[in-house]
Design an enzyme around this catalytic site. Structure first.
Site, PDB file in Angstrom:
ATOM      1  N   CYS A 117     -76.716 -38.092 -71.234  1.00  0.00           N
ATOM      2  CA  CYS A 117     -75.454 -37.324 -71.316  1.00  0.00           C
ATOM      3  C   CYS A 117     -74.562 -37.505 -70.096  1.00  0.00           C
ATOM      4  O   CYS A 117     -73.395 -37.122 -70.124  1.00  0.00           O
ATOM      5  CB  CYS A 117     -75.761 -35.848 -71.519  1.00  0.00           C
ATOM      6  SG  CYS A 117     -76.683 -35.552 -73.023  1.00  0.00           S
ATOM      7  N   HIS A 258     -69.925 -31.435 -69.313  1.00  0.00           N
ATOM      8  CA  HIS A 258     -70.684 -31.941 -70.457  1.00  0.00           C
ATOM      9  C   HIS A 258     -70.872 -30.801 -71.453  1.00  0.00           C
ATOM     10  O   HIS A 258     -71.231 -29.681 -71.082  1.00  0.00           O
ATOM     11  CB  HIS A 258     -72.030 -32.485 -69.976  1.00  0.00           C
ATOM     12  CG  HIS A 258     -72.958 -32.813 -71.090  1.00  0.00           C
ATOM     13  ND1 HIS A 258     -72.550 -33.518 -72.198  1.00  0.00           N
ATOM     14  CD2 HIS A 258     -74.271 -32.524 -71.279  1.00  0.00           C
ATOM     15  CE1 HIS A 258     -73.576 -33.649 -73.018  1.00  0.00           C
ATOM     16  NE2 HIS A 258     -74.623 -33.052 -72.488  1.00  0.00           N
ATOM     17  N   ASN A 288     -73.392 -31.197 -79.024  1.00  0.00           N
ATOM     18  CA  ASN A 288     -73.648 -32.064 -77.868  1.00  0.00           C
ATOM     19  C   ASN A 288     -73.604 -33.523 -78.331  1.00  0.00           C
ATOM     20  O   ASN A 288     -74.491 -33.969 -79.053  1.00  0.00           O
ATOM     21  CB  ASN A 288     -75.024 -31.703 -77.295  1.00  0.00           C
ATOM     22  CG  ASN A 288     -75.396 -32.524 -76.072  1.00  0.00           C
ATOM     23  OD1 ASN A 288     -74.761 -33.539 -75.769  1.00  0.00           O
ATOM     24  ND2 ASN A 288     -76.423 -32.094 -75.376  1.00  0.00           N
TER      25      ASN A 288
END
Ligand code: ACO
Length: 332
Positions: A117, A258, A288
């Protein structure tokens, strides 16, 4: 001999999300969960999943086309492609090489970065430094993930959290001073890889009937531990980069974290003492999206007019590895 350049600026942004949208109620038809559980634990309401024939590179092409058009550049001037992904089209060749061909670009430098990520910030940092060296002029930076290809739709603790997307930026070398990517910090701690990993498919557990039967090709995550680490790391790396560039957190105009979990972002915002109004979040609609997430929120923020010339923007991410990164940008 190439000359080193003064600044690296973002001249175009783009993103793509697949057409297929699954709400939390749709997820509740697949696993034993509820809209209420997913919303209150994560802030996610829905996510997009790519079609069966839609590859990571296809999503990357769509995002790249938008960024190229936003930058108003001739695509033949792009001399570098970096794709951040942990769900490449295939282990090799790189998705960046596949993208080079699909976009009809020249025989330029193209490679993938795997930092989960944090990938978008790793790619942005790597691209910026390659441009700063003077050896490259225009870079296409991509974060793209088909997370649905590695989700275990029998594991309710993970499959409800992720989505598919791609995001892109064009980075250009510029003679303007004091603007663009002011700097980035990246870091890692590989001491506990099993906190968040895909156990099989590499040299530790090559693919086999047994590995497939044991569902080892899917994401495994220790959610509670990742949660704690994420809040701590995002605050630390944000404070470090602000200190390095002699800014205070209140000087940030827009913070793009994020997009993993709204509770992580809330805790991080409190630690950094920054009001939520200074954040741009969209995880409620996309979940996500791993390496795509920061670029996806950046593109949306820009297109919604939340980014103006002279704004100080902080991008910050954490991910499997563990990895983390932050980039400080003065919008030109
Ligand atoms: N629906 C309903 N119940 C569920 C679900 C679900 N989807 N998932 C888990 N539960 C249950 C659990 O089984 C557990 O039940 P039990 O108490 O009977 O055993 C209960 O809910 C509580 O589970 P917890 O794991 O304690 O829930 P928690 O409050 O910690 O929230 C979550 C879980 C949302 C995963 C949280 O820990 C989290 O967000 N962690 C960070 C995850 C993350 O950000 N990952 C991405 C990292 S970035 C990257 O690189 C990919």
């Amino acid at each position: 001999m190439s000359q080193s350049t003064q600044s690296v600026i973002i001249t175009g942004t783009g993103s793509y999300t697949p057409a297929k949208v699954l709400t939390n109620d749709d997820m509740a038809k697949i696993v034993d969960t509820s809209d209420e559980w997913i919303r209150t634990r994560s802030g996610i309401r829905e996510r997009c999943f790519a079609g069966q024939d839609e590859k990571t590179s296809d999503m990357a092409v769509a995002a790249a086309e938008k960024a190229i058009s936003a930058a108003g550049i001739d695509r033949s001037d792009i001399d570098l492609i970096i794709v951040a992904t942990m769900t490449p089209d295939m282990p090799f060749p790189s998705t960046a090489c596949i993208l080079q061909s699909k976009l009809g670009l020249g025989n330029i430098t193209a490679f993938d970065i795997q930092a989960a990520c944090s990938g978008f910030i790793y790619a942005l940092n790597t691209g910026s430094n390659m441009l700063r060296s003077g050896a490259y002029k225009k870079a296409l930076i991509i974060g793209a993930e088909k997370m649905s290809s590695i989700l275990d739709f029998e594991d309710r603790a993970t499959c409800v959290l992720f989505g598919d997307a791609a995001s892109a930026i064009i980075l250009e070398a510029s003679d303007a001073s004091g603007v663009g990517v002011l700097g980035s910090i990246t870091g890692s701690d590989g001491s506990e890889p099993s906190l968040l990993h895909q156990p099989a498919g590499g040299s530790t557990i090559p693919s086999s009937h047994e590995s497939i039967d044991a569902r080892q090709h899917f994401i495994k995550m220790n959610g509670k531990e990742i949660f704690k680490q994420a809040v701590r790391i995002m605050e630390q790396v944000s404070s470090n980069i602000l200190e390095q560039h002699k800014f205070k957190s209140e000087q940030i105009d827009l913070l793009i974290p994020h997009q993993a979990n709204m509770r992580i972002i809330d805790s991080f915002a409190k630690r950094l003492k920054l009001p939520m109004g200074k954040f741009h979040n969209n995880l409620d609609r996309f979940g996500n999206t791993s390496a795509a997430s920061v670029g996806l929120a950046l593109d949306e923020a820009y297109r919604k007019g939340r980014i103006q010339s002279g704004d100080l923007i902080l991008l910050v991410a954490f991910g499997a590895g563990l990895t983390w990164g932050a980039s400080l940008i003065k919008w030109q």
